[in-house]
Design an enzyme around this catalytic site. Structure first.
Site: not given
Ligand code: ATP
Ligand code: MG
Length: 475
Positions: A96, A98, A175
């Site tokens: 997705d 963001d 993170d």
């Molecule tokens: P995925 O491909 O699994 O969606 P993602 O990196 O986009 O990976 P998300 O859970 O959608 O993961 O979170 C979006 C963003 O928000 C992450 O890339 C990170 O920058 C931030 N984020 C999410 N969860 C946390 C957390 N627990 N602590 C700090 N930052 C976080």
């Molecule tokens: Mg994501």
């Protein structure tokens, strides 16, 4: 006369300077080199211009581009951020997209009609395009700054961080460095405060800030570290890796609903086998499925590990083939061995087999939902798959027909097949059911006809197909 010449000369010089400045500005916007930008909001940021990274607009969802462009037009800053930038840099299709912006959720709502504000803890704007949702988050304020709107629990856990902030502040609450890269729609550059581009190039997953503090703030980051390392094929930076061994226990403070969601992401995203192995290596699996972990510790002849690995492999290959994945099947597999042990204990204590299995299921599931809160329809489906297992041995009369009609027949049959492949069930029985499903009415009648005479009726107990030795009785 000389005076007018001098005046004209100055005018020309002035014009040349203005034109020079104008062109310098244009070229520095389109092609800045990766450099420290000294002033303003982007101090300490490294800017990677379009020519120095591989993200092209063609890879970005049209709807995400629309959101970015419209925010820009309304004079707001707008960036793609997080997992999508990370995945685009790897040439992968993001799950997705963001968006991060300096517009407040209300301001975002004014720009888009198809927008809804969600979330109580931290408000976000969701912009809807049919089935695609673009999440637009306002830059979040610093976690470390003193603020009455932040609450840090005494064990270091961050309970609330609902303060709006700047891009620079937004970076530090993320993170991993590779999750903190911002793709700027104004000039198509990537903004990097934390060295994420370098880590990306070196395939390293590194937590931003002091790992001890960051894991304490949110222990789920340990699970995310494993998930991303496996998914991206990155190695954990030693400083990011080291505390996990000792801090796994912190996961006990995480609400069961959140851990359930994380467990699904860990095991149902196509990399279940590797994720399982790595979680076990760090002692994290024991935090998620303690009963299963205990069974694995006392394993015999690679049982039940092999069964779990086959179940995970099965999910991974279904994911790779783009088939649907139901959580209950894998969860039923993960808790199958604890169920067996609990049921056996009850049978030894004199409970009837059917009752023993029902009570054992209640016991195992009620312990597990306190850790990973499976919804009721999931636990019900797990029970269905489990309880149908004992019914497969009834191959005479009307029972096989009735079994075939059960809504969970197919899942239960697949489950039986996995058990048979790893020595936990009779392969001939699987074969019988495979033939029975494919057979026409005539053949089905022959297959289910009761054996003639009493020759083979009730002769001894059916062979048990578990290879595990019984645990030693306490002396
Ligand atoms: P995925 O491909 O699994 O969606 P993602 O990196 O986009 O990976 P998300 O859970 O959608 O993961 O979170 C979006 C963003 O928000 C992450 O890339 C990170 O920058 C931030 N984020 C999410 N969860 C946390 C957390 N627990 N602590 C700090 N930052 C976080
Ligand atoms: Mg994501």
């Amino acid at each position: 006369m000389a005076h007018t010449h001098n005046k004209q000369g100055l005018k020309i010089i002035y014009r040349v300077i203005v034109i020079f400045k104008f062109f310098k500005k244009i070229f520095s916007v389109n092609e800045p080199t990766a450099s420290e930008v000294e002033a303003g909001q982007e101090s300490r940021a490294k800017i990677y211009p379009r020519s120095e990274h591989c993200i092209s607009r063609a890879q970005i969802s049209e709807n995400a581009l629309k959101v970015l462009q419209r925010l820009k037009k309304a004079d707001y800053d707008a960036y793609l951020v997080g997992g999508c930038v990370r995945d685009l840099l790897l040439g992968r299709e993001p799950k997705d997209f963001d968006v991060a912006t300096n517009a407040s959720p209300e301001q975002v709502k004014q720009v888009f009609r198809n927008c809804r504000i969600i979330g109580r803890r931290f408000r976000l704007a969701h912009v809807f395009f049919g089935r695609e949702i673009i999440e637009v988050a306002t830059f979040r304020g610093s976690e470390t700054a003193e603020s009455d709107r932040q609450v840090v629990h005494e064990d270091g856990r961050l309970l609330r961080d609902n303060v709006f902030g700047t891009l620079e502040e937004d970076v530090w609450r993320r993170d991993f460095t590779v999750n903190a890269l911002y793709y700027n729609i104004r000039d198509f550059s990537v903004v990097d405060y934390t060295g994420g581009m370098q880590d990306h190039a070196n395939a390293v997953l590194r937590l931003i800030g002091d790992p001890d503090v960051r894991y304490r703030e949110d222990p789920v980051r340990m699970l995310r570290a494993i998930r991303f390392a496996v998914k991206l094929g990155f190695t954990l930076h030693p400083d990011t890796e080291q505390p996990i061994h000792t801090q796994a226990e912190l996961l006990k403070s995480i609400p069961a609903a959140r851990l359930y969601d994380e467990a699904l992401k860990l095991f149902l995203a196509g990399y279940g086998v590797q994720t399982f192995e790595m979680l076990r290596h760090f002692g994290l699996f024991a935090m998620l499925f303690p009963d299963t972990d205990k069974c694995l510790e006392t394993q015999d002849h690679d049982f039940p590990r092999l069964f779990l690995i086959r179940a995970l492999e099965n999910s991974d290959s279904r994911f790779a083939d783009g088939k649907s994945l139901t959580p209950y099947f894998l969860l039923a597999a993960l808790l199958w061995e604890p169920l067996q042990l609990a049921a056996e204990k009850r049978i030894q204590q004199g409970e009837h087999e059917t009752i023993a299995y029902q009570n054992a299921a209640n016991e195992v599931l009620s312990r597990q939902i306190k850790i990973t809160a499976m919804p009721r329809h999931i636990t019900q489906s797990m029970r269905d798959v489990w309880f149908l297992q004992n019914k497969f041995s009834k191959t005479f009369g009307a029972r096989p027909y009735r079994l075939l009609e059960q809504p969970k027949f197919r899942a239960a049959y697949d489950f039986l097949q996995l058990r048979a492949e790893t020595g936990g069930a009779d392969p001939q029985l699987v074969d019988w059911w495979t033939r029975f499903q494919a057979a026409d009415e005539d053949l089905r009648r022959k297959m289910t006809a009761p054996p003639k005479g009493n020759a083979s009726k009730g002769k001894g107990k059916p062979r048990r197909y578990r290879t595990r030795k019984k645990p030693e009785a306490p002396q």
